[in-house]
Design a protein around this motif. Structure first.
Motif, PDB file in Angstrom:
ATOM      1  N   SER A 338       0.830  -1.201   0.000  1.00 20.84           N
ATOM      2  CA  SER A 338       0.000   0.000   0.000  1.00 20.84           C
ATOM      3  C   SER A 338       0.872   1.262   0.000  1.00 20.84           C
ATOM      4  O   SER A 338       2.016   1.235   0.440  1.00 20.84           O
ATOM      5  CB  SER A 338      -0.929  -0.007   1.215  1.00 20.84           C
ATOM      6  N   PHE A 339       0.296   2.321  -0.517  1.00 18.88           N
ATOM      7  CA  PHE A 339       0.996   3.614  -0.493  1.00 18.88           C
ATOM      8  C   PHE A 339      -0.049   4.726  -0.507  1.00 18.88           C
ATOM      9  O   PHE A 339      -1.215   4.511  -0.869  1.00 18.88           O
ATOM     10  CB  PHE A 339       1.943   3.765  -1.695  1.00 18.88           C
ATOM     11  N   GLN A 340       0.376   5.915  -0.089  1.00 19.44           N
ATOM     12  CA  GLN A 340      -0.497   7.090  -0.106  1.00 19.44           C
ATOM     13  C   GLN A 340      -0.238   7.897  -1.372  1.00 19.44           C
ATOM     14  O   GLN A 340       0.922   8.109  -1.751  1.00 19.44           O
ATOM     15  CB  GLN A 340      -0.218   7.956   1.126  1.00 19.44           C
ATOM     16  N   LYS A 341      -1.298   8.360  -1.994  1.00 20.72           N
ATOM     17  CA  LYS A 341      -1.164   9.194  -3.194  1.00 20.72           C
ATOM     18  C   LYS A 341      -0.300  10.420  -2.884  1.00 20.72           C
ATOM     19  O   LYS A 341       0.541  10.824  -3.692  1.00 20.72           O
ATOM     20  CB  LYS A 341      -2.552   9.622  -3.677  1.00 20.72           C
ATOM     21  N   ALA A 342      -0.480  10.990  -1.688  1.00 20.91           N
ATOM     22  CA  ALA A 342       0.274  12.194  -1.304  1.00 20.91           C
ATOM     23  C   ALA A 342       1.775  11.906  -1.259  1.00 20.91           C
ATOM     24  O   ALA A 342       2.590  12.735  -1.666  1.00 20.91           O
ATOM     25  CB  ALA A 342      -0.210  12.695   0.054  1.00 20.91           C
ATOM     26  N   ALA A 343       2.137  10.694  -0.778  1.00 26.32           N
ATOM     27  CA  ALA A 343       3.562  10.328  -0.696  1.00 26.32           C
ATOM     28  C   ALA A 343       4.150  10.193  -2.090  1.00 26.32           C
ATOM     29  O   ALA A 343       5.297  10.595  -2.341  1.00 26.32           O
ATOM     30  CB  ALA A 343       3.716   9.017   0.074  1.00 26.32           C
ATOM     31  N   LEU A 344       3.362   9.629  -3.027  1.00 27.31           N
ATOM     32  CA  LEU A 344       3.831   9.486  -4.411  1.00 27.31           C
ATOM     33  C   LEU A 344       4.013  10.873  -5.046  1.00 27.31           C
ATOM     34  O   LEU A 344       5.014  11.140  -5.711  1.00 27.31           O
ATOM     35  CB  LEU A 344       2.832   8.653  -5.214  1.00 27.31           C
ATOM     36  N   GLU A 345       3.031  11.748  -4.828  1.00 29.52           N
ATOM     37  CA  GLU A 345       3.059  13.066  -5.473  1.00 29.52           C
ATOM     38  C   GLU A 345       4.219  13.935  -4.990  1.00 29.52           C
ATOM     39  O   GLU A 345       4.675  14.807  -5.731  1.00 29.52           O
ATOM     40  CB  GLU A 345       1.724  13.794  -5.231  1.00 29.52           C
TER      41      GLU A 345
END
Length: 398
Positions: A338-345
């Protein structure tokens, strides 16, 4: 070491691991062994062996079949249900498995073939030929009388010291979509439990959690019949043990730096460990696996994993120019499902941020990702795809 002089590769990509090369899984084995002993004493048991794709369910099931035959006097039947969609298919594949699954005791196989001689064609050099015409004709009857079929088989084998049956139903992806399968399994367990002399049956289904949920959706009571044994990725100690044992079997050694590489990029997945190990085995030239050998093996493995386990549509999307840079940034995130969209951005340029939402939606449509419970959370449906993204990024950097 001359590549032409090498012996057999100790790795088995794409197939269950032979018993001699089985490593780890102590906790799971202990749980299954307890159930197997109960069956040996006459008490039926049912287990659902679950875990992600590529985690080693079939290998563990095969190892436990061997163990149950050798230590607990059970007849092991490992039925591969790939391509099966009906109960008749299941019945036919069960008889084929009984006749073709090699027994620990060769004399037992002769007895089994005598009992089922109606379905045995002419003997061949490499095993037994099945009389498919007779088997297909009897398929409906066997599926309707599945428990009596197993009971009669055991009765005929008791004089050989067989005390019960271990029935493994594997590769169940297709058949669980048939609602009759869930009813069949529940009926088999209930019918046996209610009989005057229950068949000592170790029933084991192997599948990802979604397949068990498919069955429950078709027939709610299914959720009560199984003990769940979940296989998790191997820890570092188990991975090291695996790689050391495999390479040492061919008089090869692994240095510390290479071992760290092999373990880190295999991520505890037996299927990946075999692909990476096999590629590294053939790349090495001197019998000592070093960092360069391991790194080159990992790059070869990336191609193999993509080809074998990542859908062609997904591969095409992953190679799209628009998504390349997002993918490479994604590979820098902690290796997790799992990952957070905010972390990717955080790591994206302005133009990449504009495309990020479309990218995530496309990955959801391709069933690579699903939305998590928390807003902005995304989860990979398969760790194999997640691993491919990581390995592919390494390949680009190489």
């Amino acid at each position: 070491m001359n590549v032409g002089m090498k012996g057999i590769s100790p790795f088995y990509p794409g197939q269950p691991v032979p018993v001699d090369f089985f490593v780890g899984r102590q906790k799971e084995i202990e749980k299954i062994v307890r159930a197997v002993r109960q069956v040996e004493l006459g008490k039926p048991q049912a287990i659902f062996l679950t875990g992600e794709y590529g985690i080693g369910k079939s290998s563990l099931a095969g190892f436990m079949r061997f163990y149950a035959e050798k230590e607990n006097h059970l007849l092991g039947i490992h039925v591969l249900l790939g391509g099966a969609v009906s109960l008749e298919d299941l019945a036919i594949k069960t008889v084929e498995a009984v006749l073709k699954t090699p027994a620990y005791e060769p004399t037992l196989m002769e007895k089994v073939r005598n009992v089922l001689s109606k379905y045995v064609g002419k003997q061949e050099l490499f095993g037994v030929q099945i009389n498919l015409e007779a088997l297909k004709a009897d398929g409906p009857n066997i599926s309707h009388g599945y428990l009596p079929f197993l009971s009669q088989l055991l009765e005929r084998l008791k004089e050989e010291g067989i005390k019960g049956i271990m029935l493994i139903l594997d590769e169940i992806n297709g058949i669980t979509s048939n609602s009759k399968f869930a009813h069949f399994i529940k009926g088999l367990v209930d019918e046996n439990a209610l009989s005057i002399n229950p068949l000592p049956l170790m029933l084991m289904l192997c599948g990802v959690e979604e397949r068990r949920r498919d069955m429950i959706q078709h027939h709610q009571p299914v959720e009560r019949i199984f003990d769940i044994v979940e296989i998790n990725p191997m820890n570092e100690s188990e991975m090291r043990d695996f790689f050391n044992k495999a390479f040492q079997s061919q008089n090869m050694s692994v240095n510390e730096e290479a071992m760290r590489f092999l373990c880190h990029y295999s991520a505890g997945f037996p299927k990946i460990m075999h692909i990476v190990g096999d590629a590294t085995f053939w790349i090495d030239q001197d019998g000592i696996i070093d960092k360069d050998d391991a790194f080159q093996g990992i790059l070869v493995a990336a191609e193999d994993i993509g080809r074998k386990f990542v859908d062609q549509q997904v591969l095409k999307a992953l190679k799209s120019k628009d998504y390349h840079s997002i993918m490479e940034k994604m590979s820098k995130l902690p290796f997790d499902l799992s990952f957070q969209k905010a972390a990717l951005e955080k790591g994206l340029s302005d133009s990449e941020k504009e495309k990020c939402n479309n990218f995530l939606q496309r990955m959801k449509k391709l069933k690579v990702l699903r939305s998590g419970d928390v807003r902005g959370e995304y989860i990979f449906n398969s760790r194999l795809v997640r691993l491919y993204i990581l390995l592919n990024a390494i390949k680009k950097d190489a």
